[in-house]
Design a protein around this motif. Structure first.
Motif, PDB file in Angstrom:
ATOM      1  N   ASN A 148       6.949  45.065  12.867  1.00 48.56           N
ATOM      2  CA  ASN A 148       6.324  45.741  14.001  1.00 48.56           C
ATOM      3  C   ASN A 148       6.529  47.238  13.826  1.00 48.56           C
ATOM      4  OD1 ASN A 148       6.567  42.963  15.174  1.00 48.56           O
ATOM      5  ND2 ASN A 148       5.661  44.048  16.887  1.00 48.56           N
ATOM      6  N   PRO A 160       5.941  48.570  19.155  1.00 44.26           N
ATOM      7  CA  PRO A 160       6.215  47.305  19.847  1.00 44.26           C
ATOM      8  C   PRO A 160       5.004  46.369  19.884  1.00 44.26           C
ATOM      9  CG  PRO A 160       7.073  49.137  21.118  1.00 44.26           C
ATOM     10  CD  PRO A 160       6.348  49.737  19.961  1.00 44.26           C
ATOM     11  N   SER A 161       3.804  46.906  20.023  1.00 45.37           N
ATOM     12  CA  SER A 161       2.621  46.059  20.144  1.00 45.37           C
ATOM     13  C   SER A 161       1.737  46.106  18.897  1.00 45.37           C
ATOM     14  CB  SER A 161       1.788  46.501  21.349  1.00 45.37           C
ATOM     15  OG  SER A 161       2.556  46.376  22.498  1.00 45.37           O
ATOM     16  N   TRP A 162       2.295  46.556  17.784  1.00 47.84           N
ATOM     17  CA  TRP A 162       1.492  46.695  16.580  1.00 47.84           C
ATOM     18  C   TRP A 162       2.269  46.140  15.386  1.00 47.84           C
ATOM     19  CZ3 TRP A 162      -0.507  52.003  14.292  1.00 47.84           C
ATOM     20  CH2 TRP A 162      -1.377  51.722  13.217  1.00 47.84           C
ATOM     21  N   ARG A 215      -1.900  42.928  13.499  1.00 41.19           N
ATOM     22  CA  ARG A 215      -2.061  42.254  14.791  1.00 41.19           C
ATOM     23  C   ARG A 215      -1.683  43.281  15.857  1.00 41.19           C
ATOM     24  NH1 ARG A 215      -0.766  36.406  16.258  1.00 41.19           N
ATOM     25  NH2 ARG A 215      -0.666  36.070  14.020  1.00 41.19           N
ATOM     26  N   LEU A 250      -1.644  44.340  20.054  1.00 44.70           N
ATOM     27  CA  LEU A 250      -1.805  43.945  21.454  1.00 44.70           C
ATOM     28  C   LEU A 250      -2.140  45.189  22.252  1.00 44.70           C
ATOM     29  CD1 LEU A 250      -1.390  41.728  23.730  1.00 44.70           C
ATOM     30  CD2 LEU A 250       0.912  42.634  23.923  1.00 44.70           C
ATOM     31  N   ASN A 291      -4.188  43.467  27.404  1.00 44.14           N
ATOM     32  CA  ASN A 291      -3.682  42.147  27.009  1.00 44.14           C
ATOM     33  C   ASN A 291      -4.584  41.478  25.962  1.00 44.14           C
ATOM     34  OD1 ASN A 291      -1.688  40.219  27.036  1.00 44.14           O
ATOM     35  ND2 ASN A 291      -2.609  39.048  28.707  1.00 44.14           N
ATOM     36  N   THR A 300      -5.551  40.747  22.189  1.00 40.46           N
ATOM     37  CA  THR A 300      -4.930  40.770  20.864  1.00 40.46           C
ATOM     38  C   THR A 300      -6.015  40.864  19.813  1.00 40.46           C
ATOM     39  OG1 THR A 300      -3.032  39.481  21.585  1.00 40.46           O
ATOM     40  CG2 THR A 300      -3.460  39.491  19.237  1.00 40.46           C
ATOM     41  N   GLU A 320      -6.396  34.919  29.772  1.00 43.40           N
ATOM     42  CA  GLU A 320      -6.516  35.033  31.238  1.00 43.40           C
ATOM     43  C   GLU A 320      -7.421  36.173  31.714  1.00 43.40           C
ATOM     44  OE1 GLU A 320      -2.447  35.174  32.452  1.00 43.40           O
ATOM     45  OE2 GLU A 320      -2.037  33.183  31.675  1.00 43.40           O
ATOM     46  N   ASN A 336      -8.149  37.200  35.751  1.00 46.81           N
ATOM     47  CA  ASN A 336      -7.068  36.465  36.418  1.00 46.81           C
ATOM     48  C   ASN A 336      -7.245  34.949  36.405  1.00 46.81           C
ATOM     49  OD1 ASN A 336      -5.039  38.192  37.051  1.00 46.81           O
ATOM     50  ND2 ASN A 336      -5.824  38.706  39.082  1.00 46.81           N
ATOM     51  N   ILE A 337      -8.006  34.433  35.453  1.00 56.37           N
ATOM     52  CA  ILE A 337      -8.141  32.966  35.362  1.00 56.37           C
ATOM     53  C   ILE A 337      -6.979  32.472  34.506  1.00 56.37           C
ATOM     54  CG2 ILE A 337      -9.657  31.035  34.794  1.00 56.37           C
ATOM     55  CD1 ILE A 337     -11.989  33.058  34.824  1.00 56.37           C
ATOM     56  N   LEU A 338      -5.960  31.961  35.193  1.00 56.15           N
ATOM     57  CA  LEU A 338      -4.741  31.531  34.514  1.00 56.15           C
ATOM     58  C   LEU A 338      -5.031  30.395  33.542  1.00 56.15           C
ATOM     59  CD1 LEU A 338      -2.106  32.958  35.256  1.00 56.15           C
ATOM     60  CD2 LEU A 338      -1.454  30.971  36.591  1.00 56.15           C
ATOM     61  N   TYR A 339      -4.366  30.403  32.409  1.00 57.46           N
ATOM     62  CA  TYR A 339      -4.420  29.348  31.376  1.00 57.46           C
ATOM     63  C   TYR A 339      -5.771  29.274  30.653  1.00 57.46           C
ATOM     64  CZ  TYR A 339      -0.743  28.035  34.603  1.00 57.46           C
ATOM     65  OH  TYR A 339       0.319  28.080  35.454  1.00 57.46           O
ATOM     66  N   SER A 369      -5.908  25.363  29.590  1.00 57.14           N
ATOM     67  CA  SER A 369      -4.734  24.474  29.599  1.00 57.14           C
ATOM     68  C   SER A 369      -4.080  24.430  30.982  1.00 57.14           C
ATOM     69  CB  SER A 369      -3.729  24.944  28.547  1.00 57.14           C
ATOM     70  OG  SER A 369      -3.403  26.307  28.770  1.00 57.14           O
ATOM     71  N   ARG A 370      -4.925  24.451  32.017  1.00 58.93           N
ATOM     72  CA  ARG A 370      -4.422  24.447  33.389  1.00 58.93           C
ATOM     73  C   ARG A 370      -3.638  23.168  33.723  1.00 58.93           C
ATOM     74  NH1 ARG A 370      -2.245  23.289  36.866  1.00 58.93           N
ATOM     75  NH2 ARG A 370      -2.629  23.146  39.092  1.00 58.93           N
TER      76      ARG A 370
END
Lengths: 470, 255
Positions: free
Chosen positions: A285, A288-290, A328, A330, A334, A336, A400, A403-406, A431-432
């Protein structure tokens, strides 16, 4: 979430608790109905009503959700098992103008679509005996397609014995799936693993029979930890048939180092006493996000064959250099992003691919005696995931959204740099529900004449998957 | 010779230096006391090395819930590993943290891959950094401490840019020296989430801490996530457990 009352019931009454709870809840419901009926009250009814109200408060406190949970359910047991039931339906539209379609359907009725249906069951289990652990992973798959062909396939994915001789030393013997490498789409350093399916990169793969020994040591300082893995793989008629050209023993060595927050691996492969290949990979890394990663493999005496302009097969033996580098990232949204470039040195060059497709033309039109040989060549050499030499892969994953969880949608592009053809795909994963995964996948192939993806049998494909774990 | 005109300027200058020095020394003292308190809070929340069993519940605005159970091992202020025990579809999915390095192991994928603290392995409001939280004192420095009758509040600043939240405000229960509420902010000062510590429970061996951690976020209005500790037990753990080689075997380390 279980209430405390339910937990006590579970503890003291066991499986009967569900029945008791059901009756208990019904009783509470009846009391509530009575409470409504008692609105036109006599003196007797008022006292009865107060009693009922108090009872309801008491019962409510008993049934109120609390934050405790029964951890005895998760204590270690000598045996464990997980089952997986999967249904899949693939609907593909065929590219009637492609060379590979013409080759496949040369003696058959023409088809515009090809549908396949799969039902599979996979069982994984383990049993502990003292310091030993026996693990098994088997899969049975039933498939059916448009041509009314039914096939049943049974595979032992893994079946091995594992033991920890000490905290540092681990020993495994049996059939085991071992995956090495840092690349997402391709792993040239995966010397003892099967190649990934680019349409299902994360799918479990069948293992090989081996004897595997690991030594791991944790340190403090620049070198944070390291491990040494040695593998012995027999190849003969009974074990790992087809893994290498000749029967014998393969010896593989892997050294892993975590140095200053960087994963570094070295790989060595001997075929009997002949040094066959060497490789290394790393991942780190840089922010942190790369994350960045790379793989490299040098292999000796790789035999390649191709069709030349005179519709004849030519071959050569050369040393090859395969490599991949990627990243990769992020993002704050959110999202990726995975991007990789790969070079498959043993792959076809652009001209060689064109000559092969021209040979198909010749075999189908002027020289049909070539057909069996061309078909056999295609079956033997077109199973690799990367047929040509240079590819670029890009994937975007957005977990998500709205805001649609899973819910996780993703899109990807696999671009053949040599002939500029491409595969574009998308996936929706939901995967709700507990232990239930629902997936829709779509792939679309595009390219000019005589290009890899432009000449594939399939033009586009949609897949529906349901995966239930029990 | 000093002239009368220059004298007030010099006095102001000397006073300014003195004030700066005193305030610097005072802030150093505050920081030292605050950091000492933060270390005490860390030890009250968990022993140096321990194992624990936790449940995480994601709650959606319509009330539907999804539960996860995970087994955790932690050692020192830089090593932690967790693995899922429920639901069945997630069993064996493990996350390892060594300082700021994080890896995820998924049984089907079969090899560890690097992830970041801002991702979430379970979806919902808890991200990897919440689930794999190391000691606060390992990642944060106290910059401000308010200790009066009204509240006991610590303001923490991330030591490095690799930490998930740039700034944290931590409200303390001064009797038990444990957090009651934590607000997490980005570098730009935006509130990302609020953590509420609840239900103080005696876990044995002198560990008295909140068993429940509730979180909500202005970025996910109406959504809630709860983390419940079933046990926290001090345990001797070998350093080798916190390596990539062990990631597929963590659930076997339950006692």
């Amino acid at each position: 979430m279980k209430g405390r009352f339910e937990l006590y019931l579970n503890k003291f009454v066991g499986k009967q608790s569900e029945v008791i709870l059901f009756k208990f809840r019904n009783w509470v419901r009846k009391i509530k109905i009575k409470q409504i009926l008692l609105k036109s009250s006599s003196p007797f009814q008022i006292s009865n009503f107060k009693f009922l109200i108090l009872s309801l408060f008491f019962l409510n406190s008993l049934l109120a959700q609390d934050y405790s949970f029964d951890f005895e359910d998760f204590e270690k047991k000598p045996y464990e098992y997980v089952g997986n039931f999967q249904l899949q339906s693939d609907l593909a539209s065929l590219n009637k103008l492609s060379k590979l379609y013409s080759l496949s359907f040369s003696n058959k009725d023409e088809q515009g679509y090809f549908d396949s249906y799969f039902a599979s069951i996979q069982l994984k289990g383990s049993y502990d005996i003292s310091k030993f652990k026996l693990l098994i992973d088997i899969k049975d798959q039933l498939s059916y397609n448009t041509n009314d062909e039914v096939e049943n396939t049974f595979n032992i994915f893994e079946s091995y014995l594992n033991t920890y001789i000490s905290k540092n030393i681990n020993f495994q013997i049996g059939k085991k799936s071992v995956k090495w490498g840092k690349g997402y789409i391709w792993n040239p350093v995966s010397f003892i693993g099967r190649q990934k399916d680019i349409n299902d990169v994360d799918a479990a793969l069948e293992g090989f029979w081996m004897l595997k020994f690991d030594y791991v040591k944790s340190l403090s300082g620049v070198l944070q930890n390291f491990s040494i893995t040695t593998v012995v793989m027999p190849v003969n008629r009974d074990f790992n048939e087809g893994f290498s050209e000749e029967d014998g023993f393969n010896y593989i060595l892997n050294n892993y180092f975590l140095i200053k927050d960087t994963d570094i691996d070295f790989y060595f492969f001997w075929e009997d006493t002949f040094f066959k290949k060497f490789g290394f990979d790393f991942a780190r890394n840089i922010l942190p996000s790369w994350e960045i990663h790379a793989e490299y493999v040098f292999e000796k005496n790789v035999i390649r064959s191709w069709w030349n302009s005179q519709t004849e097969i030519e071959s050569s033996t050369n040393n090859t250099h395969n490599y991949l580098f990627g990243t990769r990232i992020l993002f704050e949204t959110n999202t990726t992003l995975i991007a990789e470039y790969l070079h498959n040195d043993a792959g076809f060059e652009t001209e060689q691919m064109i000559y092969f497709f021209k040979t198909i033309d010749v075999a189908l039109s002027s020289d049909q005696s070539l057909l069996p040989e061309v078909k056999e060549y295609q079956l033997e050499n077109f199973n690799n995931q990367f047929l040509m030499q240079d590819y670029f892969y890009l994937k975007l994953i957005q977990p998500e959204p709205f805001n649609i969880l899973y819910f996780t949608p993703s899109i990807y592009l696999l671009y053949n740099i040599n002939d500029e053809s491409k595969m574009i795909g998308g996936e929706f994963n939901y995967s709700r529900f507990n232990n239930l995964d629902l997936k829709i996948k779509y792939t679309f192939l595009s390219g000019n004449a005589n290009s890899e993806f432009g000449e594939k049998t399939t033009f586009n494909k949609i897949s529906f998957l349901m995966d239930y774990t029990f | 010779m000093l002239t009368n005109k220059k004298l007030p300027i010099r006095i102001i200058f000397v006073m300014l230096i003195l004030t700066l020095n005193i305030s610097f020394l005072f802030s150093q003292e505050v920081n030292e006391a605050g950091n000492k308190l933060l270390k005490e809070i860390d030890r009250n929340l968990s022993p140096e090395a321990f194992e624990s069993l936790r449940k995480i519940i994601n709650i959606e605005p319509n009330g539907t819930e999804k539960e996860f159970v995970m087994f955790t091992l932690k050692k020192g202020n830089n090593k932690m590993v967790t693995t899922f025990l429920a639901p069945k579809s997630e069993i064996g999915r493990s996350t390892l943290r060594l300082d700021e390095n994080m890896w995820l192991y998924i049984p089907n994928v079969g090899k560890p891959m690097r992830i970041t603290s801002l991702q979430s392995v379970i979806g919902g409001i808890f991200n990897n950094s919440d689930i794999m939280q190391l000691d606060y004192s390992a990642e944060y420095e106290v910059t401000e401490m308010i200790d009066d009758n009204k509240e006991n509040l610590l303001t923490l600043q991330a030591k490095t840019a690799t930490v998930a939240y740039d700034k944290i405000k931590m409200w303390i229960d001064s009797k038990h020296k444990i957090p009651t509420k934590i607000e997490c902010y980005t570098a730009s000062g935006m509130l990302i989430k609020t953590l509420h510590y609840k239900d103080i429970k005696d876990f044995g061996n002198g560990i008295m801490r909140p068993a429940v951690l509730e979180t909500d976020s202005p970025l996910h209005k109406g959504y809630k996530a709860i983390m419940i500790y079933a046990n926290i037990t001090a345990r001797k753990i070998d350093d080798e457990v916190f390596t990539l080689n062990y990631m597929d075997k963590i659930k076997d380390l339950r006692k």
